[in-house]
Design an enzyme around this catalytic site. Structure first.
Site, PDB file in Angstrom:
ATOM      1  N   ARG A  12       0.819  -1.210   0.000  1.00 31.35           N
ATOM      2  CA  ARG A  12       0.000   0.000   0.000  1.00 31.35           C
ATOM      3  C   ARG A  12       0.861   1.273   0.000  1.00 31.35           C
ATOM      4  NH1 ARG A  12      -3.788   2.679   4.360  1.00 31.35           N
ATOM      5  NH2 ARG A  12      -5.342   3.627   2.988  1.00 31.35           N
ATOM      6  N   HIS A  14       0.504   4.382  -2.534  1.00 27.97           N
ATOM      7  CA  HIS A  14       0.225   5.761  -2.104  1.00 27.97           C
ATOM      8  C   HIS A  14       1.382   6.710  -2.430  1.00 27.97           C
ATOM      9  CE1 HIS A  14      -3.504   5.353   0.662  1.00 27.97           C
ATOM     10  NE2 HIS A  14      -3.542   4.473  -0.311  1.00 27.97           N
ATOM     11  N   ASN A  68      -4.276   8.940   4.211  1.00 26.70           N
ATOM     12  CA  ASN A  68      -3.062   8.361   4.801  1.00 26.70           C
ATOM     13  C   ASN A  68      -3.052   8.378   6.320  1.00 26.70           C
ATOM     14  OD1 ASN A  68      -1.821   7.816   2.338  1.00 26.70           O
ATOM     15  ND2 ASN A  68      -0.824   9.825   2.230  1.00 26.70           N
ATOM     16  N   PRO A 116      -7.448   7.551  -4.001  1.00 20.66           N
ATOM     17  CA  PRO A 116      -8.868   7.184  -3.996  1.00 20.66           C
ATOM     18  C   PRO A 116      -9.459   7.164  -2.589  1.00 20.66           C
ATOM     19  CG  PRO A 116      -7.477   5.277  -4.491  1.00 20.66           C
ATOM     20  CD  PRO A 116      -6.578   6.464  -4.455  1.00 20.66           C
ATOM     21  N   HIS A 149      -6.253  -6.162  -1.817  1.00 23.52           N
ATOM     22  CA  HIS A 149      -7.093  -6.252  -0.605  1.00 23.52           C
ATOM     23  C   HIS A 149      -7.390  -7.720  -0.255  1.00 23.52           C
ATOM     24  CE1 HIS A 149      -8.687  -1.828  -0.940  1.00 23.52           C
ATOM     25  NE2 HIS A 149      -7.393  -1.896  -0.737  1.00 23.52           N
TER      26      HIS A 149
HETATM   27  C1  HEM Z   1      -9.242   1.322  -5.690  1.00 23.22           C
HETATM   28  C2  HEM Z   1      -9.135   2.229  -4.766  1.00 23.22           C
HETATM   29  C3  HEM Z   1      -8.689   1.930  -3.368  1.00 23.22           C
HETATM   30  C4  HEM Z   1      -9.254   2.387  -2.231  1.00 23.22           C
HETATM   31  C5  HEM Z   1     -10.462   3.329  -2.115  1.00 23.22           C
HETATM   32  C6  HEM Z   1      -8.508   1.834  -1.119  1.00 23.22           C
HETATM   33  C7  HEM Z   1      -8.764   2.099   0.204  1.00 23.22           C
HETATM   34  C8  HEM Z   1      -8.193   1.430   1.257  1.00 23.22           C
HETATM   35  C9  HEM Z   1      -8.545   1.601   2.629  1.00 23.22           C
HETATM   36  C10 HEM Z   1      -9.610   2.574   3.144  1.00 23.22           C
HETATM   37  C11 HEM Z   1      -7.804   0.750   3.363  1.00 23.22           C
HETATM   38  C12 HEM Z   1      -7.850   0.554   4.872  1.00 23.22           C
HETATM   39  C13 HEM Z   1      -6.969   1.569   5.546  1.00 23.22           C
HETATM   40  C14 HEM Z   1      -7.171   1.626   7.029  1.00 23.22           C
HETATM   41  O1  HEM Z   1      -8.289   1.406   7.490  1.00 23.22           O
HETATM   42  O2  HEM Z   1      -6.193   1.925   7.757  1.00 23.22           O
HETATM   43  C15 HEM Z   1      -6.946   0.038   2.443  1.00 23.22           C
HETATM   44  C16 HEM Z   1      -6.027  -0.903   2.806  1.00 23.22           C
HETATM   45  C17 HEM Z   1      -5.167  -1.484   1.926  1.00 23.22           C
HETATM   46  N1  HEM Z   1      -5.002  -1.167   0.595  1.00 23.22           N
HETATM   47 FE1  HEM Z   1      -6.283  -0.121  -0.519  1.00 23.22          FE
HETATM   48  N2  HEM Z   1      -7.512   1.056  -1.612  1.00 23.22           N
HETATM   49  C18 HEM Z   1      -7.566   1.087  -2.988  1.00 23.22           C
HETATM   50  C19 HEM Z   1      -6.692   0.488  -3.854  1.00 23.22           C
HETATM   51  C20 HEM Z   1      -5.559  -0.154  -3.465  1.00 23.22           C
HETATM   52  C21 HEM Z   1      -4.460  -0.492  -4.339  1.00 23.22           C
HETATM   53  C22 HEM Z   1      -4.374  -0.120  -5.805  1.00 23.22           C
HETATM   54  C23 HEM Z   1      -3.541  -1.148  -3.573  1.00 23.22           C
HETATM   55  C24 HEM Z   1      -2.195  -1.697  -3.949  1.00 23.22           C
HETATM   56  C25 HEM Z   1      -1.711  -1.810  -5.146  1.00 23.22           C
HETATM   57  C26 HEM Z   1      -4.080  -1.226  -2.235  1.00 23.22           C
HETATM   58  C27 HEM Z   1      -3.493  -1.871  -1.185  1.00 23.22           C
HETATM   59  C28 HEM Z   1      -4.015  -1.934   0.084  1.00 23.22           C
HETATM   60  C29 HEM Z   1      -3.525  -2.839   1.104  1.00 23.22           C
HETATM   61  C30 HEM Z   1      -2.485  -3.909   0.895  1.00 23.22           C
HETATM   62  C31 HEM Z   1      -4.240  -2.543   2.276  1.00 23.22           C
HETATM   63  C32 HEM Z   1      -4.036  -3.148   3.664  1.00 23.22           C
HETATM   64  C33 HEM Z   1      -2.983  -2.310   4.374  1.00 23.22           C
HETATM   65  C34 HEM Z   1      -2.623  -2.761   5.771  1.00 23.22           C
HETATM   66  O3  HEM Z   1      -3.128  -3.743   6.278  1.00 23.22           O
HETATM   67  O4  HEM Z   1      -1.768  -2.065   6.365  1.00 23.22           O
HETATM   68  N3  HEM Z   1      -5.278  -0.589  -2.208  1.00 23.22           N
HETATM   69  N4  HEM Z   1      -7.187   0.485   1.164  1.00 23.22           N
END
Ligand code: HEM
Length: 322
Positions: A59, A63, A91, A160, A190
């Site tokens: 992530r 970002h 973030n 996003p 995810h």
């Molecule tokens: C399509 C739009 C996307 C949205 C709206 C989005 C949003 C989010 C949100 C809200 C979280 C949870 C954060 C939290 O509660 O602390 C999350 C976690 C995560 N996102 Fe996304 N995300 C998107 C796309 C992506 C992309 C493109 C990737 C990687 C290439 C990604 C990788 C991750 C990962 C691996 C997590 C887990 C992080 C952790 O456990 O520390 N996401 N994302």
């Protein structure tokens, strides 16, 4: 189009598409032959300490790349001259893994001072993190340099939101040169990692949401309806196999068990395109994994700083003093 128009068009095409071609697989082969094994060792150690770190590192690279390109701008902390990206709503209190990157950087600095950029370390770390949890591997192009500035405003504008519709998501990714298929594949990360209650509360208490009733009930146990109540409580983004990099995330979406609204809209939103890709990936894990790898390479190509632009930071959280 006349001849001049044609020449101008070709020039424009060349200028807008050529930067990524300056990145190369061999960039550190001579300059720092042990750079990649050193980074890999740091990432493996971190992920074996905490599985979730793999998700956090993937992530972090995402970002970084979506704001000013893959230039390690996300790592810059607030200072007199910098208003950092870490305070953007997308973030704040949620991106993590900074110490792991800083640790990898200091290990690389010990063997080759001033050679390997933080932006490249982020890109390599994301790949090594994927491999560490059974995800796909890919060759990482190298040679990105580190920015001397960051942009809080661009972070808020370009990253996003979990409330985005499928159309908005397609649009945001296309602005970065990524198509709908890239976007769906990348969202597939995810399949690992966690989200905080504040990001999915709206969805699990919304009685008209496209959500499986039992799934919503389960998630409510550790995410109370009132704001400021358990906001940071965590739930896995993939309820079935939260620690393994597989295609169950897509199967969940078909069963209306996506955790975030931005997950569920890929299947239940108005876009037939994203819906069909979700179905395809749910049936074929191997297609998902190879598309994911390709899309990560494409994402890593977003507007890198090359040549003499930017700098090689000595530590990742601050620009060099002189
Ligand atoms: C399509 C739009 C996307 C949205 C709206 C989005 C949003 C989010 C949100 C809200 C979280 C949870 C954060 C939290 O509660 O602390 C999350 C976690 C995560 N996102 Fe996304 N995300 C998107 C796309 C992506 C992309 C493109 C990737 C990687 C290439 C990604 C990788 C991750 C990962 C691996 C997590 C887990 C992080 C952790 O456990 O520390 N996401 N994302």
């Amino acid at each position: 189009m006349g001849l001049m128009g044609c020449v101008a068009f070709m020039l424009l095409l060349f200028c807008t598409t050529s930067t990524a071609h300056y990145l190369s697989y061999k960039f550190y082969d001579k300059k720092c032959p042990n750079a990649l094994p050193t980074i890999r060792a740091s990432i493996r150690r971190a992920v074996s300490r905490e599985q979730r770190m793999a998700a956090s590192l993937i992530r972090l690279h995402f970002h970084d790349c979506f704001v000013q390109g893959c230039d390690a701008s996300i790592l810059l902390e607030d200072s007199a001259s910098i208003k950092g990206e870490q305070k953007a709503i997308q973030n704040m209190g949620s991106v993590r893994g900074f110490n792991v990157i800083e640790d990898a950087k200091s290990n690389v600095e010990k063997i080759c001072p001033g050679v390997v950029s933080c932006a490249d370390i982020l890109a390599v770390a994301a790949r090594d993190a994927s491999v560490a949890v059974g995800g796909p591997s890919w060759r990482v192009k190298l040679g990105r340099r580190d920015s001397t500035k960051a942009s809080l405003a661009k972070a808020q504008r370009d990253l996003p939101l979990f409330t985005d519709s499928a159309e908005t998501l397609i649009d945001r990714f296309s602005k970065k040169g990524l198509n709908a298929r890239d976007m769906v594949a990348l969202s597939g990360s995810h399949t690992i990692g966690k989200a905080q209650c504040s990001t999915f509360r709206g969805r699990i208490y919304n009685t008209t949401a496209e959500i499986d009733a039992n799934f919503a009930r389960t998630r409510r146990h550790r995410c109370p309806a009132q704001r400021n109540n358990g906001d940071s409580n965590l739930a896995p983004l993939d309820l079935v196999t939260p620690n393994s990099f597989d295609n169950s995330y897509f199967k969940n979406l078909i069963q209306k068990k996506g955790l975030l609204e931005s997950d569920q809209v890929l299947f239940s939103g108005r876009s037939r395109t994203t819906q069909n890709i979700v179905i395809e990936y749910s049936k074929m894990a191997s297609t998902f994994k190879s598309d994911f790898a390709k899309a990560m390479v494409k994402m890593g190509d977003i507007s890198p700083l090359i040549g003499s632009a930017g700098q090689i930071r000595r530590i990742c959280r601050a620009v060099n003093k002189h």
